[in-house]
Enzyme design. Structure first.
Site, PDB file in Angstrom:
ATOM      1  N   GLY A  47     -28.415 -41.003 -10.936  1.00 37.62           N
ATOM      2  CA  GLY A  47     -29.564 -41.433 -11.837  1.00 37.62           C
ATOM      3  C   GLY A  47     -29.315 -42.018 -12.933  1.00 37.62           C
ATOM      4  O   GLY A  47     -30.307 -41.935 -13.919  1.00 37.62           O
ATOM      5  N   LEU A 104     -37.008 -47.207   3.400  1.00 35.65           N
ATOM      6  CA  LEU A 104     -38.450 -46.891   3.522  1.00 35.65           C
ATOM      7  C   LEU A 104     -39.215 -47.661   4.765  1.00 35.65           C
ATOM      8  O   LEU A 104     -38.655 -48.855   4.953  1.00 35.65           O
ATOM      9  CB  LEU A 104     -39.198 -47.159   2.372  1.00 35.65           C
ATOM     10  N   HIS A 111     -29.821 -53.494  -6.367  1.00 36.80           N
ATOM     11  CA  HIS A 111     -28.324 -53.635  -5.390  1.00 36.80           C
ATOM     12  C   HIS A 111     -27.442 -54.235  -6.014  1.00 36.80           C
ATOM     13  O   HIS A 111     -27.105 -55.085  -6.848  1.00 36.80           O
ATOM     14  CB  HIS A 111     -28.930 -54.457  -4.390  1.00 36.80           C
TER      15      HIS A 111
HETATM   16  C1  GRF Z   1     -26.410 -48.438  -8.413  1.00 32.32           C
HETATM   17  O1  GRF Z   1     -25.301 -48.774  -8.603  1.00 32.32           O
HETATM   18  C2  GRF Z   1     -27.359 -49.187  -7.611  1.00 32.32           C
HETATM   19  O2  GRF Z   1     -26.905 -50.497  -7.663  1.00 32.32           O
HETATM   20  C3  GRF Z   1     -27.304 -48.485  -6.166  1.00 32.32           C
HETATM   21  O3  GRF Z   1     -27.066 -47.366  -6.461  1.00 32.32           O
HETATM   22  C4  GRF Z   1     -26.352 -47.047  -7.639  1.00 32.32           C
HETATM   23  C5  GRF Z   1     -27.124 -45.816  -8.326  1.00 32.32           C
HETATM   24  O4  GRF Z   1     -26.472 -45.391  -9.480  1.00 32.32           O
HETATM   25  N1  GRF Z   1     -28.083 -48.705  -5.610  1.00 32.32           N
HETATM   26  P1  GRF Z   1     -27.405 -44.289 -10.172  1.00 32.32           P
HETATM   27  O5  GRF Z   1     -27.939 -43.355  -9.396  1.00 32.32           O
HETATM   28  O6  GRF Z   1     -28.661 -45.038 -10.983  1.00 32.32           O
HETATM   29  O7  GRF Z   1     -26.399 -43.864 -11.290  1.00 32.32           O
END
Ligand code: GRF
Length: 188
Positions: free
Chosen positions: A15, A92, A108
């Site tokens: 998060g 989803l 991403h």
């Molecule tokens: C991020 O690096 C994002 O690119 C990927 O998952 C990771 C999530 O990290 N989709 P966080 O939970 O926001 O720390």
């Protein structure tokens, strides 16, 4: 003072993107408020940030079908207009996306369309890339395939490994996500 739209962040893990969006959303000029956090994992460390910032949160550690059914009810009843996926690990369904078409965004960890899916850092390193980064994009029915809103580039240096690269890219993600949110509301 802008009239802020109501938004929800879906998480599954640490998060840290959620944390940076919440912090930016405190700015009176930011286009959204985070009114709800939904996690599909009880163990998601990111739930801590919802609690810390007194944002309502719901944990739905159930099948994807049930998750979507309950989440939709909550989103509609709370008049949520934007869903931000931030490290959310369910793909989803088409029918869920149809309910919020054009109003679901994701971050991403690659320069899409390169390296859709998982293990993006390892794959970029193995391919000998000199550059990678992150992309904030609209979510459509195909995985990591919707229109890009913002991309941020990060150079890959000799000695970088997936962990180092992840840290470098995440620092850019924290800026990119909020820039993308500002951008979509400026354009609409
Ligand atoms: C991020 O690096 C994002 O690119 C990927 O998952 C990771 C999530 O990290 N989709 P966080 O939970 O926001 O720390």
């Amino acid at each position: 003072m802008v009239k802020k739209k109501k938004a929800c962040v879906f998480i599954s893990g640490s998060g840290t993107n959620l944390r940076s969006i919440i912090r930016n959303s405190r700015d009176y000029n930011f286009p959204i408020n985070i009114n709800l956090v939904i996690s599909n994992k009880k163990s998601a460390a990111g739930i801590y940030f919802a609690k810390k910032f007194s944002i309502p949160h719901i944990v739905l550690e159930v099948s994807k079908e049930k998750f979507e059914k309950i989440a939709l009810k909550e989103l509609f009843s709370r008049k949520i207009k934007l869903i931000c996926l931030a490290g959310f690990m369910y793909v989803l369904s088409k029918s869920f996306i149809r309910n919020f078409r054009g109003n679901i965004i994701n971050i991403h960890p690659s320069l899409l369309p390169k390296y859709k899916g998982l293990n993006t850092f390892k794959r970029a390193l193995n391919a000998g890339e000199k550059m990678t980064g992150c992309t904030v994009h609209f979510v459509n029915e195909k995985l990591d395939n919707g229109k890009a809103i913002i991309k941020k580039r990060v150079s890959i240096n000799t000695g970088d490994n997936p962990e180092i690269l992840k840290k470098k890219v995440q620092l850019e993600e924290y800026k990119a996500y909020s820039m993308a949110i500002r951008k979509i509301y400026r354009l609409s």
